[in-house]
Write a protein that holds these residues in place. Structure first.
Motif, PDB file in Angstrom:
ATOM      1  N   HIS A   1     -52.646  59.366 125.141  1.00  0.00           N
ATOM      2  CA  HIS A   1     -52.698  58.645 123.858  1.00  0.00           C
ATOM      3  C   HIS A   1     -51.401  57.873 123.599  1.00  0.00           C
ATOM      4  CE1 HIS A   1     -55.939  61.730 122.461  1.00  0.00           C
ATOM      5  NE2 HIS A   1     -56.466  60.719 123.112  1.00  0.00           N
ATOM      6  N   ALA A   2     -50.288  58.435 124.011  1.00  0.00           N
ATOM      7  CA  ALA A   2     -49.011  57.735 123.846  1.00  0.00           C
ATOM      8  C   ALA A   2     -48.994  56.463 124.697  1.00  0.00           C
ATOM      9  CB  ALA A   2     -47.847  58.657 124.216  1.00  0.00           C
ATOM     10  N   GLU A   3     -49.505  56.572 125.924  1.00  0.00           N
ATOM     11  CA  GLU A   3     -49.624  55.398 126.807  1.00  0.00           C
ATOM     12  C   GLU A   3     -50.499  54.334 126.165  1.00  0.00           C
ATOM     13  OE1 GLU A   3     -48.477  53.941 129.212  1.00  0.00           O
ATOM     14  OE2 GLU A   3     -47.340  55.486 130.264  1.00  0.00           O
ATOM     15  N   GLN A   4     -51.641  54.803 125.630  1.00  0.00           N
ATOM     16  CA  GLN A   4     -52.606  53.898 124.991  1.00  0.00           C
ATOM     17  C   GLN A   4     -51.954  53.164 123.815  1.00  0.00           C
ATOM     18  OE1 GLN A   4     -55.771  56.136 123.129  1.00  0.00           O
ATOM     19  NE2 GLN A   4     -56.627  54.332 122.108  1.00  0.00           N
ATOM     20  N   LEU A   5     -51.190  53.904 123.034  1.00  0.00           N
ATOM     21  CA  LEU A   5     -50.504  53.312 121.872  1.00  0.00           C
ATOM     22  C   LEU A   5     -49.467  52.287 122.335  1.00  0.00           C
ATOM     23  CD1 LEU A   5     -49.910  53.190 118.848  1.00  0.00           C
ATOM     24  CD2 LEU A   5     -48.477  55.249 119.116  1.00  0.00           C
ATOM     25  N   ALA A   6     -48.687  52.664 123.341  1.00  0.00           N
ATOM     26  CA  ALA A   6     -47.645  51.760 123.844  1.00  0.00           C
ATOM     27  C   ALA A   6     -48.269  50.479 124.388  1.00  0.00           C
ATOM     28  CB  ALA A   6     -46.830  52.465 124.930  1.00  0.00           C
ATOM     29  N   ALA A   7     -49.344  50.622 125.157  1.00  0.00           N
ATOM     30  CA  ALA A   7     -49.986  49.452 125.763  1.00  0.00           C
ATOM     31  C   ALA A   7     -50.525  48.519 124.679  1.00  0.00           C
ATOM     32  CB  ALA A   7     -51.108  49.897 126.702  1.00  0.00           C
ATOM     33  N   GLY A   8     -51.178  49.110 123.666  1.00  0.00           N
ATOM     34  CA  GLY A   8     -51.749  48.302 122.578  1.00  0.00           C
ATOM     35  C   GLY A   8     -50.672  47.541 121.809  1.00  0.00           C
ATOM     36  N   LEU A   9     -49.560  48.216 121.560  1.00  0.00           N
ATOM     37  CA  LEU A   9     -48.484  47.564 120.798  1.00  0.00           C
ATOM     38  C   LEU A   9     -47.796  46.488 121.617  1.00  0.00           C
ATOM     39  CD1 LEU A   9     -46.933  50.582 118.843  1.00  0.00           C
ATOM     40  CD2 LEU A   9     -48.732  48.981 118.130  1.00  0.00           C
TER      41      LEU A   9
ATOM     42  N   GLU B   1     -49.223  44.675 123.822  1.00  0.00           N
ATOM     43  CA  GLU B   1     -50.134  43.528 123.826  1.00  0.00           C
ATOM     44  C   GLU B   1     -49.954  42.679 122.575  1.00  0.00           C
ATOM     45  OE1 GLU B   1     -54.633  43.928 124.423  1.00  0.00           O
ATOM     46  OE2 GLU B   1     -53.732  45.030 126.115  1.00  0.00           O
ATOM     47  N   LEU B   2     -49.566  43.332 121.480  1.00  0.00           N
ATOM     48  CA  LEU B   2     -49.331  42.602 120.231  1.00  0.00           C
ATOM     49  C   LEU B   2     -47.944  41.961 120.204  1.00  0.00           C
ATOM     50  CD1 LEU B   2     -50.736  45.220 117.669  1.00  0.00           C
ATOM     51  CD2 LEU B   2     -51.842  43.093 118.388  1.00  0.00           C
ATOM     52  N   GLY B   3     -47.143  42.242 121.244  1.00  0.00           N
ATOM     53  CA  GLY B   3     -45.824  41.625 121.321  1.00  0.00           C
ATOM     54  C   GLY B   3     -44.670  42.514 120.884  1.00  0.00           C
ATOM     55  N   TRP B   4     -44.958  43.781 120.530  1.00  0.00           N
ATOM     56  CA  TRP B   4     -43.869  44.685 120.163  1.00  0.00           C
ATOM     57  C   TRP B   4     -43.115  45.131 121.400  1.00  0.00           C
ATOM     58  CZ3 TRP B   4     -42.882  45.961 115.026  1.00  0.00           C
ATOM     59  CH2 TRP B   4     -43.858  45.543 114.110  1.00  0.00           C
ATOM     60  N   VAL B   5     -41.827  45.354 121.251  1.00  0.00           N
ATOM     61  CA  VAL B   5     -41.021  45.864 122.363  1.00  0.00           C
ATOM     62  C   VAL B   5     -41.093  47.389 122.341  1.00  0.00           C
ATOM     63  CG1 VAL B   5     -38.719  46.006 123.386  1.00  0.00           C
ATOM     64  CG2 VAL B   5     -39.495  43.868 122.308  1.00  0.00           C
ATOM     65  N   VAL B   6     -41.686  47.954 123.369  1.00  0.00           N
ATOM     66  CA  VAL B   6     -41.921  49.396 123.431  1.00  0.00           C
ATOM     67  C   VAL B   6     -41.239  49.953 124.680  1.00  0.00           C
ATOM     68  CG1 VAL B   6     -43.679  51.202 123.442  1.00  0.00           C
ATOM     69  CG2 VAL B   6     -44.183  48.989 122.383  1.00  0.00           C
TER      70      VAL B   6
ATOM     71  N   ALA C   1     -51.338  45.271 114.000  1.00  0.00           N
ATOM     72  CA  ALA C   1     -51.813  43.889 114.118  1.00  0.00           C
ATOM     73  C   ALA C   1     -51.948  43.280 112.717  1.00  0.00           C
ATOM     74  CB  ALA C   1     -53.150  43.849 114.868  1.00  0.00           C
ATOM     75  N   ALA C   2     -52.519  44.057 111.789  1.00  0.00           N
ATOM     76  CA  ALA C   2     -52.708  43.544 110.414  1.00  0.00           C
ATOM     77  C   ALA C   2     -51.348  43.301 109.747  1.00  0.00           C
ATOM     78  CB  ALA C   2     -53.525  44.567 109.601  1.00  0.00           C
ATOM     79  N   PHE C   3     -50.389  44.158 110.041  1.00  0.00           N
ATOM     80  CA  PHE C   3     -49.044  44.015 109.479  1.00  0.00           C
ATOM     81  C   PHE C   3     -48.426  42.678 109.878  1.00  0.00           C
ATOM     82  CE2 PHE C   3     -44.415  44.533 110.156  1.00  0.00           C
ATOM     83  CZ  PHE C   3     -44.016  44.768 108.849  1.00  0.00           C
ATOM     84  N   GLN C   4     -48.707  42.268 111.124  1.00  0.00           N
ATOM     85  CA  GLN C   4     -48.109  41.029 111.628  1.00  0.00           C
ATOM     86  C   GLN C   4     -48.706  39.792 110.953  1.00  0.00           C
ATOM     87  OE1 GLN C   4     -49.069  42.426 115.729  1.00  0.00           O
ATOM     88  NE2 GLN C   4     -47.104  41.549 116.275  1.00  0.00           N
TER      89      GLN C   4
END
Ligand SMILES: *Cc1c(COP(=O)(O)O)cnc(C)c1O
Length: 333
Positions: free
Chosen positions: A257-265, A267-272, A329-332
């Motif tokens: 789940h941590a991997e999934q969260l990191a990958a999703g973020l 993709e949105l352009g966050w630095v993880v 994503a909505a925050f952005q």
């Protein structure tokens, strides 16, 4: 909708099976050594991790404190990472209560302490200096796993220089699951290990200090001194035993789940930062407070820090992770 709480893996609720085990636990007075469930937990974990003895205590802070105080006398010193929990997040307890001087050194990016720096910090036998007695490592360290080769090298250094080696293994089992090895493969390098039952393992309370007979005997005396002697503590020990017997393998889900969260973020352009276990670190920068407030409205609890830590645990599902990614994503927008 239930709140998605990513602040820490300490926020978990006991599972149904765990509550049933607590309800059914046989109890006695543990200060008299008569609580069968506490005794069972201590024997179980000592055997599993390859130690002669173990001690059940209320918190990881107490477990580390007793470990340090059992190894070190007044005026002794322990070498520790600048960001280590025992040094930075335990109220200076080893110094306050144990008169043990910490010698912090800057940690490396991989969560280890450079062993050359450790060796350089060991003080000569000279009455001007505190006596360097102990090296304390942490694994996982901010979600990072120390390699088995590194642990062997640390052990060799401690043998060569006559230091004891303590592990703050609050998240030992996350490291073991990540490496795909029995936890003992990690703990065999150490003289003492503190394990938290109340982090990813999901118990409500409790840590266990493992070590040799003499060390744990000393720690037992110290536990009473600092007010950690509990009575019918078997209800809590039952939760810990249940966690160790049923909720270790599932830590792999938290890591996924941590991997999934990191990958999703990402993709949105966050630095993880790269993820190894159940911690995701995101560069939130100056947006940290606004992000926390926005997510709170979506039923998502975050800490507010420029280097934002999000922790997955047994109350976070893949669906929850999808909701968190949507919220970012909505925050952005
Ligand atoms: C949580 C934690 C501890 C102990 O914390 P308590 O809240 O006192 O149980 C010790 N070390 C690390 C690395 C931790 O994360």
């Amino acid at each position: 909708m239930p709140v998605i709480d990513l602040r820490s893996d300490t926020v978990t609720q006991p599972t149904a099976g765990m509550r049933a085990a607590m309800q059914a636990a046989e109890l006695g007075d543990d200060v008299y050594g008569e609580d069968p469930t506490v005794n069972q937990l201590e024997r179980y974990l000592a055997a599993e991790l390859g130690f002669a003895a173990a001690l059940f205590v209320p918190s990881g802070t107490m477990s580390n404190l007793l470990g340090l105080m059992a190894h070190c006398e007044r005026g002794d010193e322990y070498i520790v990472g600048q960001q280590a929990h025992t040094y930075k997040y335990e109220g200076g307890g080893a110094a306050v209560l144990g008169s043990i001087q910490p010698q912090p050194i800057e940690g490396e990016a991989d969560g280890s302490l450079d062993l050359d720096k450790v060796e350089a910090a060991i003080k000569q036998d000279d009455f001007h200096f505190a006596r360097t007695r102990l090296l304390a490592l942490e694994n996982t360290m901010q979600g990072k796993v120390l390699s088995l080769d590194y642990l062997a090298s640390a052990r060799a250094l401690c043998e060569r220089r006559g230091l004891a080696l303590h592990l703050d293994g609050a998240r030992l089992y996350n490291a073991a699951v990540k490496l795909g090895v029995p936890a003992r493969t990690i703990t065999e390098h150490f003289d003492s290990v503190s394990v938290c039952l109340s982090k990813g393992l999901g118990a409500p309370i409790g840590s266990v200090l493992c070590g040799g007979e003499a060390l744990i005997g000393k720690a037992r005396r110290l536990r009473k001194m600092v007010g950690g002697g509990m009575r019918q503590a078997g209800m809590l020990a039952a939760a810990g035993l249940y966690a160790l017997q049923h909720q270790v393998e599932r830590l792999a889900d938290d890591h996924a789940h941590a991997e999934q969260l990191a990958a999703g973020l990402r993709e949105l352009g966050w630095v993880v930062e790269p993820v190894q276990t159940n911690m995701v670190y995101v560069q939130a920068g100056e947006q940290a407070d606004a992000l926390k407030a926005f997510c709170a409205q979506q039923g998502i609890q975050l800490s507010a820090a420029p280097r934002l830590r999000m922790v997955t645990h047994l109350d976070i599902s893949a669906e929850d992770v999808r909701r968190v990614i949507e919220a970012f994503a909505a925050f952005q927008n």
